[in-house]
Design a protein around this motif. Sequence first.
Motif, short mmCIF file in Angstrom:
data_model
loop_
_atom_site.label_atom_id
_atom_site.label_comp_id
_atom_site.label_asym_id
_atom_site.label_seq_id
_atom_site.Cartn_x
_atom_site.Cartn_y
_atom_site.Cartn_z
N ALA A 66 -16.39 -1.59 -13.39
CA ALA A 66 -17.77 -1.30 -13.04
C ALA A 66 -18.33 -2.40 -12.14
O ALA A 66 -17.68 -3.42 -11.88
N GLU A 67 -19.54 -2.21 -11.69
CA GLU A 67 -20.22 -3.19 -10.85
C GLU A 67 -20.29 -4.53 -11.59
O GLU A 67 -20.71 -4.61 -12.74
N GLY A 68 -19.84 -5.61 -10.92
CA GLY A 68 -19.92 -6.93 -11.51
C GLY A 68 -18.93 -7.20 -12.61
O GLY A 68 -19.10 -8.16 -13.38
N ASP A 69 -17.87 -6.40 -12.71
CA ASP A 69 -16.88 -6.58 -13.78
C ASP A 69 -16.20 -7.95 -13.62
O ASP A 69 -15.45 -8.18 -12.68
N ALA A 70 -16.46 -8.85 -14.57
CA ALA A 70 -15.96 -10.21 -14.45
C ALA A 70 -14.44 -10.27 -14.57
O ALA A 70 -13.79 -11.08 -13.89
N CYS A 82 -1.91 -17.15 -7.44
CA CYS A 82 -0.50 -17.12 -7.81
C CYS A 82 0.38 -16.45 -6.75
O CYS A 82 1.59 -16.30 -6.96
N GLY A 83 -0.21 -16.04 -5.65
CA GLY A 83 0.58 -15.45 -4.58
C GLY A 83 1.05 -14.04 -4.85
O GLY A 83 2.07 -13.59 -4.31
N VAL A 84 0.31 -13.29 -5.68
CA VAL A 84 0.66 -11.91 -5.99
C VAL A 84 0.01 -10.97 -4.98
O VAL A 84 -1.20 -11.07 -4.73
N ALA A 85 0.78 -10.07 -4.42
CA ALA A 85 0.23 -9.10 -3.47
C ALA A 85 -0.72 -8.15 -4.17
O ALA A 85 -0.40 -7.62 -5.24
N PHE A 86 -1.89 -7.93 -3.60
CA PHE A 86 -2.82 -6.93 -4.14
C PHE A 86 -3.75 -6.47 -3.03
O PHE A 86 -3.90 -7.11 -1.99
N GLU A 87 -4.39 -5.35 -3.30
CA GLU A 87 -5.32 -4.76 -2.35
C GLU A 87 -6.63 -4.45 -3.06
O GLU A 87 -6.63 -3.81 -4.11
N ALA A 88 -7.73 -4.95 -2.51
CA ALA A 88 -9.05 -4.66 -3.07
C ALA A 88 -9.56 -3.35 -2.48
O ALA A 88 -9.46 -3.12 -1.26
N LEU A 89 -10.09 -2.48 -3.35
CA LEU A 89 -10.54 -1.16 -2.92
C LEU A 89 -11.99 -0.93 -3.35
O LEU A 89 -12.34 -1.14 -4.52
N ASP A 90 -12.82 -0.51 -2.40
CA ASP A 90 -14.21 -0.17 -2.74
C ASP A 90 -14.28 1.29 -3.15
O ASP A 90 -13.28 2.03 -3.06
N GLY A 92 -15.44 3.95 -1.79
CA GLY A 92 -15.06 4.91 -0.76
C GLY A 92 -13.56 5.01 -0.61
O GLY A 92 -13.00 6.11 -0.50
N ALA A 93 -12.90 3.86 -0.59
CA ALA A 93 -11.45 3.85 -0.46
C ALA A 93 -10.79 4.47 -1.69
O ALA A 93 -9.79 5.19 -1.58
N LEU A 94 -11.33 4.20 -2.86
CA LEU A 94 -10.78 4.79 -4.09
C LEU A 94 -10.90 6.31 -4.08
O LEU A 94 -9.95 7.02 -4.42
N ALA A 95 -12.07 6.80 -3.69
CA ALA A 95 -12.29 8.25 -3.67
C ALA A 95 -11.37 8.94 -2.67
O ALA A 95 -10.87 10.04 -2.93
N THR A 108 -15.32 -0.84 -8.28
CA THR A 108 -14.33 -1.70 -7.64
C THR A 108 -12.94 -1.38 -8.16
O THR A 108 -12.78 -0.88 -9.29
N GLY A 109 -11.94 -1.67 -7.34
CA GLY A 109 -10.56 -1.45 -7.74
C GLY A 109 -9.64 -2.50 -7.15
O GLY A 109 -9.93 -3.07 -6.09
N ILE A 110 -8.57 -2.79 -7.86
CA ILE A 110 -7.52 -3.70 -7.38
C ILE A 110 -6.19 -3.01 -7.59
O ILE A 110 -5.89 -2.57 -8.70
N LEU A 111 -5.41 -2.92 -6.54
CA LEU A 111 -4.09 -2.30 -6.63
C LEU A 111 -3.01 -3.37 -6.49
O LEU A 111 -2.96 -4.09 -5.50
#
Length: 356
Positions: A66-70, A82-90, A92-95, A108-111
Amino acid sequence: MLLVDAYGPGNARSSSGGESRIIRMGYGADEIYTRWAQKSLTQWKDFFGFKRPGLFYETGVLWLGAEGDARVRDTAATLKRCGVAFEALDPGALAKRYPQIGLEGIATGILEPDSGVLMARRSIAAVVEAASVSGAEYRVLEIVTPQRAAGTGGLTSIMTRSGEHIEAEQFVFACGAWLGKLFPEVLGERIFVTRQEIFFFGVPAGDMRFSPSALPTFLFQGDESYGMPDLESRGFKIALDRHGVRVDPDTQSRIVSEQAADEVRQYVDKRFPGLRDAPIVETRVCQYENTSSGDFLIDRHPEMENVWFAGGGSGHGFKHGPAAGEYVVGRILDGVDEEPRFSFSSKDTVQRRAVY
């Protein structure tokens, strides 16, 4: 080396006896688990190699918050450190990428593209087979509560239910939900064994939206849920990640409750509307065996110098097996420094979950 198991490798009563387990790098701000997951995934993949195909599926792991998820924010920071590959998704991108997910309340999303799913039951069988080939002896035996030998600071032997005595210099008890039963005075109130119910939904005929190519493994922080795509045509797997009632791992019912089935159906209707009215094709009832904080317990028995505990790993213990094994060996044989979070002294008799 002798490996002793009460019910056999990957048995239905064990916490790691299910078909599949998520392996992810993200643990909020808990960098120690991220680094152990990195190390373990590399070793799992090396172990599987070309001889054991189909034991790891690189589905990717999608965190949603959710918004502001710590926790999601802390996860992103730790992965970057730690050098882990990830992609941040808003949103719009998630939908756009995952229209099969109901995103109400998700901001928010992290892949993690390189993470995924280990096939737990088959992996355990493969580990036992490899250990046997390497010279270890494996036996299915029931051990009774160990008793310290009079006049000593440890164990000289353990005894089976049939009366056989097994001698050794060092004893490691990595028996999950049975730790509290084998050591009731020391761990009976420090290992929390709880009932957990898992469901598999049958996807609609010809519908590829829930296949591994279209849907990653997922974790919804605010919803306390997790699941994975339709692997090996077994169905869409989902569970609500809340600690259930305390149970006995030997005798608890392995039949899911109607209440849990109704709750998970309502949840699936909300978050995965394409599976509304989909049949439940398979269920599992297993257990967690958490410590008070959710941190591992990897330490020496407080009263027996040659007895070691390796447990408290519910929800994340199996996937960390390679790194945990290295740590146990290092502590016993090489004098590796203690990690305070894994110590016996840090474990309480009241649950205050800190590791997710």
